[in-house]
Scaffold this motif. Structure first.
Motif, PDB file in Angstrom:
ATOM      1  N   PHE A 152       0.836  -1.195   0.000  1.00  0.00           N
ATOM      2  CA  PHE A 152       0.000   0.000   0.000  1.00  0.00           C
ATOM      3  C   PHE A 152       0.867   1.240   0.000  1.00  0.00           C
ATOM      4  O   PHE A 152       0.661   2.198  -0.737  1.00  0.00           O
ATOM      5  N   HIS A 153       1.874   1.158   0.832  1.00  0.00           N
ATOM      6  CA  HIS A 153       2.840   2.225   0.999  1.00  0.00           C
ATOM      7  C   HIS A 153       3.502   2.559  -0.336  1.00  0.00           C
ATOM      8  O   HIS A 153       3.809   3.703  -0.638  1.00  0.00           O
ATOM      9  N   GLN A 154       3.717   1.486  -1.114  1.00  0.00           N
ATOM     10  CA  GLN A 154       4.394   1.684  -2.398  1.00  0.00           C
ATOM     11  C   GLN A 154       3.413   1.939  -3.552  1.00  0.00           C
ATOM     12  O   GLN A 154       3.792   1.889  -4.717  1.00  0.00           O
ATOM     13  N   GLY A 155       2.155   2.141  -3.217  1.00  0.00           N
ATOM     14  CA  GLY A 155       1.196   2.547  -4.235  1.00  0.00           C
ATOM     15  C   GLY A 155       0.302   1.450  -4.777  1.00  0.00           C
ATOM     16  O   GLY A 155      -0.542   1.691  -5.631  1.00  0.00           O
ATOM     17  N   TYR A 156       0.481   0.195  -4.315  1.00  0.00           N
ATOM     18  CA  TYR A 156      -0.420  -0.870  -4.767  1.00  0.00           C
ATOM     19  C   TYR A 156      -1.591  -0.943  -3.802  1.00  0.00           C
ATOM     20  O   TYR A 156      -1.497  -1.546  -2.739  1.00  0.00           O
ATOM     21  N   HIS A 157      -2.689  -0.305  -4.170  1.00  0.00           N
ATOM     22  CA  HIS A 157      -3.807  -0.211  -3.226  1.00  0.00           C
ATOM     23  C   HIS A 157      -4.711  -1.416  -3.321  1.00  0.00           C
ATOM     24  O   HIS A 157      -5.295  -1.681  -4.342  1.00  0.00           O
ATOM     25  N   GLN A 158      -4.760  -2.193  -2.251  1.00  0.00           N
ATOM     26  CA  GLN A 158      -5.614  -3.392  -2.257  1.00  0.00           C
ATOM     27  C   GLN A 158      -6.445  -3.382  -0.985  1.00  0.00           C
ATOM     28  O   GLN A 158      -6.314  -4.260  -0.143  1.00  0.00           O
ATOM     29  N   GLU A 159      -7.289  -2.346  -0.900  1.00  0.00           N
ATOM     30  CA  GLU A 159      -8.035  -2.134   0.338  1.00  0.00           C
ATOM     31  C   GLU A 159      -8.952  -3.313   0.676  1.00  0.00           C
ATOM     32  O   GLU A 159      -9.051  -3.721   1.829  1.00  0.00           O
ATOM     33  N   LYS A 160      -9.567  -3.858  -0.348  1.00  0.00           N
ATOM     34  CA  LYS A 160     -10.530  -4.942  -0.115  1.00  0.00           C
ATOM     35  C   LYS A 160      -9.834  -6.174   0.484  1.00  0.00           C
ATOM     36  O   LYS A 160     -10.298  -6.779   1.452  1.00  0.00           O
ATOM     37  N   GLU A 161      -8.674  -6.473  -0.102  1.00  0.00           N
ATOM     38  CA  GLU A 161      -7.934  -7.646   0.374  1.00  0.00           C
ATOM     39  C   GLU A 161      -7.470  -7.436   1.814  1.00  0.00           C
ATOM     40  O   GLU A 161      -7.547  -8.326   2.657  1.00  0.00           O
ATOM     41  N   LEU A 162      -7.042  -6.221   2.080  1.00  0.00           N
ATOM     42  CA  LEU A 162      -6.574  -5.867   3.424  1.00  0.00           C
ATOM     43  C   LEU A 162      -7.689  -6.061   4.451  1.00  0.00           C
ATOM     44  O   LEU A 162      -7.481  -6.631   5.522  1.00  0.00           O
ATOM     45  N   LYS A 163      -8.898  -5.636   4.084  1.00  0.00           N
ATOM     46  CA  LYS A 163     -10.047  -5.755   5.010  1.00  0.00           C
ATOM     47  C   LYS A 163     -10.385  -7.217   5.283  1.00  0.00           C
ATOM     48  O   LYS A 163     -10.819  -7.584   6.368  1.00  0.00           O
ATOM     49  N   SER A 198      -9.869   2.186  12.818  1.00  0.00           N
ATOM     50  CA  SER A 198      -9.492   3.582  13.089  1.00  0.00           C
ATOM     51  C   SER A 198      -7.989   3.813  12.926  1.00  0.00           C
ATOM     52  O   SER A 198      -7.562   4.946  12.697  1.00  0.00           O
ATOM     53  N   ASN A 199      -7.189   2.735  13.014  1.00  0.00           N
ATOM     54  CA  ASN A 199      -5.732   2.896  12.835  1.00  0.00           C
ATOM     55  C   ASN A 199      -5.293   2.675  11.388  1.00  0.00           C
ATOM     56  O   ASN A 199      -4.090   2.610  11.122  1.00  0.00           O
ATOM     57  N   PHE A 200      -6.275   2.550  10.502  1.00  0.00           N
ATOM     58  CA  PHE A 200      -5.979   2.169   9.124  1.00  0.00           C
ATOM     59  C   PHE A 200      -4.913   3.080   8.477  1.00  0.00           C
ATOM     60  O   PHE A 200      -3.888   2.620   7.972  1.00  0.00           O
ATOM     61  N   GLU A 201      -5.149   4.399   8.556  1.00  0.00           N
ATOM     62  CA  GLU A 201      -4.215   5.355   7.931  1.00  0.00           C
ATOM     63  C   GLU A 201      -2.838   5.264   8.580  1.00  0.00           C
ATOM     64  O   GLU A 201      -1.813   5.294   7.904  1.00  0.00           O
ATOM     65  N   LYS A 202      -2.863   5.165   9.902  1.00  0.00           N
ATOM     66  CA  LYS A 202      -1.598   5.083  10.662  1.00  0.00           C
ATOM     67  C   LYS A 202      -0.818   3.828  10.263  1.00  0.00           C
ATOM     68  O   LYS A 202       0.395   3.883  10.001  1.00  0.00           O
ATOM     69  N   TRP A 226       3.152  -1.240   8.970  1.00  0.00           N
ATOM     70  CA  TRP A 226       2.922  -2.443   9.794  1.00  0.00           C
ATOM     71  C   TRP A 226       1.738  -2.234  10.723  1.00  0.00           C
ATOM     72  O   TRP A 226       1.286  -1.101  10.908  1.00  0.00           O
ATOM     73  N   THR A 227       1.261  -3.309  11.302  1.00  0.00           N
ATOM     74  CA  THR A 227       0.057  -3.282  12.134  1.00  0.00           C
ATOM     75  C   THR A 227       0.404  -2.788  13.535  1.00  0.00           C
ATOM     76  O   THR A 227       1.171  -3.445  14.239  1.00  0.00           O
ATOM     77  N   THR A 228      -0.150  -1.642  13.914  1.00  0.00           N
ATOM     78  CA  THR A 228       0.279  -1.015  15.176  1.00  0.00           C
ATOM     79  C   THR A 228      -0.539  -1.451  16.400  1.00  0.00           C
ATOM     80  O   THR A 228      -0.215  -1.058  17.506  1.00  0.00           O
ATOM     81  N   SER A 229      -1.594  -2.223  16.194  1.00  0.00           N
ATOM     82  CA  SER A 229      -2.369  -2.662  17.362  1.00  0.00           C
ATOM     83  C   SER A 229      -2.698  -4.149  17.250  1.00  0.00           C
ATOM     84  O   SER A 229      -2.776  -4.689  16.152  1.00  0.00           O
ATOM     85  N   GLY A 230      -2.860  -4.779  18.413  1.00  0.00           N
ATOM     86  CA  GLY A 230      -3.201  -6.203  18.418  1.00  0.00           C
ATOM     87  C   GLY A 230      -2.384  -6.937  19.464  1.00  0.00           C
ATOM     88  O   GLY A 230      -1.481  -6.354  20.072  1.00  0.00           O
ATOM     89  N   PRO A 231      -2.701  -8.225  19.671  1.00  0.00           N
ATOM     90  CA  PRO A 231      -2.017  -8.984  20.725  1.00  0.00           C
ATOM     91  C   PRO A 231      -0.503  -9.089  20.547  1.00  0.00           C
ATOM     92  O   PRO A 231       0.193  -9.392  21.499  1.00  0.00           O
ATOM     93  N   HIS A 232      -0.004  -8.820  19.341  1.00  0.00           N
ATOM     94  CA  HIS A 232       1.458  -8.846  19.168  1.00  0.00           C
ATOM     95  C   HIS A 232       2.120  -7.649  19.856  1.00  0.00           C
ATOM     96  O   HIS A 232       3.335  -7.511  19.812  1.00  0.00           O
ATOM     97  N   ARG A 233       1.296  -6.778  20.454  1.00  0.00           N
ATOM     98  CA  ARG A 233       1.840  -5.642  21.199  1.00  0.00           C
ATOM     99  C   ARG A 233       1.364  -5.648  22.662  1.00  0.00           C
ATOM    100  O   ARG A 233       1.490  -4.657  23.367  1.00  0.00           O
ATOM    101  N   ASP A 234       0.852  -6.782  23.114  1.00  0.00           N
ATOM    102  CA  ASP A 234       0.380  -6.896  24.501  1.00  0.00           C
ATOM    103  C   ASP A 234       1.520  -6.795  25.502  1.00  0.00           C
ATOM    104  O   ASP A 234       2.677  -7.032  25.165  1.00  0.00           O
TER     105      ASP A 234
END
Ligand SMILES: Nc1ncnc2c1ncn2[C@@H]1O[C@H](COP(=O)(O)OP(=O)(O)O)[C@@H](O)[C@H]1O
Ligand SMILES: [Mg+2]
Length: 360
Positions: free
Chosen positions: A167-178, A239-243, A249-257
């Motif tokens: 996504f960062h590099q311009g390949y927008h795949q919002e549906k797949e991400l969701k 809500s963290n989608f843009e961030k 990378w994914t900024t929230s979730g159990p990998h940050r507990d």
């Protein structure tokens, strides 16, 4: 549970060793660098598929050898079992009772050991990743479902992060991400619920031991600190989608507990003495042993590696007495008097990769 027999070939500094353990206290005595930790590491590796210290599997192969082999015979719930592991850079084989396993993780939970080692205090002094690792190791060894969910959560997270990078590099795949978000939430919710329950249970066990051994830690608290409110994981990802996209990378979730150790309303990591930190980390280990017993009605094998540094004699005596109440203890030390005057059931002398049974 107890280990009868351990055979090792080309593992760390051992060319070959064959050891017969007994129930009760097995003492391994040897100078620094003789191979005590290496031997306990072999047992740990059979049990968890991971070395005690952070190391690559390739580091476990003896210098100048190409592969290693481990075999153990142990008793669980009154039945004899056997595990064999063969490792070379291009072939890994795992056998349980003579049956070939397709993956190493199938060994987890078969031979259960709880290690007490100098690194234990890292659960308090180290970062959140160490506390998550501690929780995961305990949960995985008693809950196959947790192990599966954790594996899939990590895989899904990797996929999601890769898409965020794209996504960062311009390949927008919002549906797949969701679509990945939904899967991540399913696995993640399960992990968080297990960790929440685990924190509650282990805290109770710790307080029970504190009372039993009369340690002055009545105001010890353990708090599960998830990075997102479990019921809001899905919303938080949204809500963290843009961030997340801007970070890649994914900024929230159990990998940050995280897990918080609190004594007298203050964080143990910041305000307790080193001795107190070590003692609390040992209490955490003892609680793990008791928790395991409550789940399967059998005690795990206890392996102890110079775990009593930084402690006063009185605390050591109390902890050792508690440990000696378990069915099998394998204790390594450079000090032959480490457990002064208590009954030793078998004693070994370790010397530069050799193991010799000695008379008691
Ligand atoms: N892969 C390896 N091959 C051969 N020797 C190794 C390997 N890894 C570590 N060692 C050696 O093992 C020794 C340390 O053994 P260790 O079990 O940690 O000692 P201790 O008895 O003090 O616990 C060191 O001398 C180290 O060089
Ligand atoms: Mg050592």
């Amino acid at each position: 549970m107890f280990i009868n027999h351990l055979a090792i070939k080309n593992f760390r500094n051992y060319v070959e060793a064959d050891i017969h353990f007994v129930e009760g206290l097995n003492l391994l005595i040897g100078n620094n660098g003789s191979g005590k930790t290496n031997l306990l590491e072999a047992i740990h590796y059979i049990s968890y598929g991971k070395p005690i210290r952070i190391a690559k599997e390739a580091d476990l192969v003896r210098f100048s050898a190409n592969d290693f082999f481990l075999e153990t015979g142990f008793n669980r719930q009154d039945l004899d079992h056997q595990i064999r592991i063969y490792y070379s850079p291009d072939q890994k084989r795992y056998q349980y009772d003579g049956v070939e396993l397709s993956k190493k993780s199938a060994l987890i939970g078969q031979l259960v050991v709880v290690p007490f080692s100098p690194e234990d205090a890292d659960v308090i002094r180290g970062g959140a990743a160490q506390r998550r690792r501690a929780m995961d190791i305990i949960l995985c060894s008693s809950n196959q479902q947790y192990l599966k969910n954790l594996k899939w959560y990590n895989k899904t997270l990797k996929q999601r992060n890769a898409l965020l990078q794209d996504f960062h590099q311009g390949y927008h795949q919002e549906k797949e991400l969701k679509q990945w978000d939904k899967i991540l939430v399913d696995y993640g919710d399960y992990l968080m619920e297990c960790r929440r329950k685990f924190t509650q249970d282990i805290k109770q066990e710790i307080l029970q031991i504190v009372g039993e051994l009369n340690f002055p830690y009545k105001h010890l608290d353990l708090i599960y600190d998830p990075s997102v409110q479990p019921s809001l994981f899905s919303k938080t990802l949204e809500s963290n989608f843009e961030k997340d996209i801007s970070y890649g990378w994914t900024t929230s979730g159990p990998h940050r507990d995280d897990l918080k150790f609190i004594l007298n309303h203050k964080p143990v990591a910041k305000f307790a003495s080193r001795g107190q930190q070590r003692l609390i980390s040992l209490l955490f280990r003892l609680a793990e042993v008791e928790l395991y017993f409550k789940q399967v009605y059998e005690y795990p094998v206890i392996i102890i590696d110079e775990a009593f540094i930084e402690l006063d004699n009185q605390s050591v005596d109390l902890i050792v007495d508690k440990l000696l109440s378990y069915p099998q203890i394998i204790l390594a030390s450079a000090d032959p008097e480490v457990i002064n005057h208590r009954k030793v059931n078998r004693k070994f002398k370790i010397g530069q990769g050799s193991v010799e049974k000695i008379k008691i």
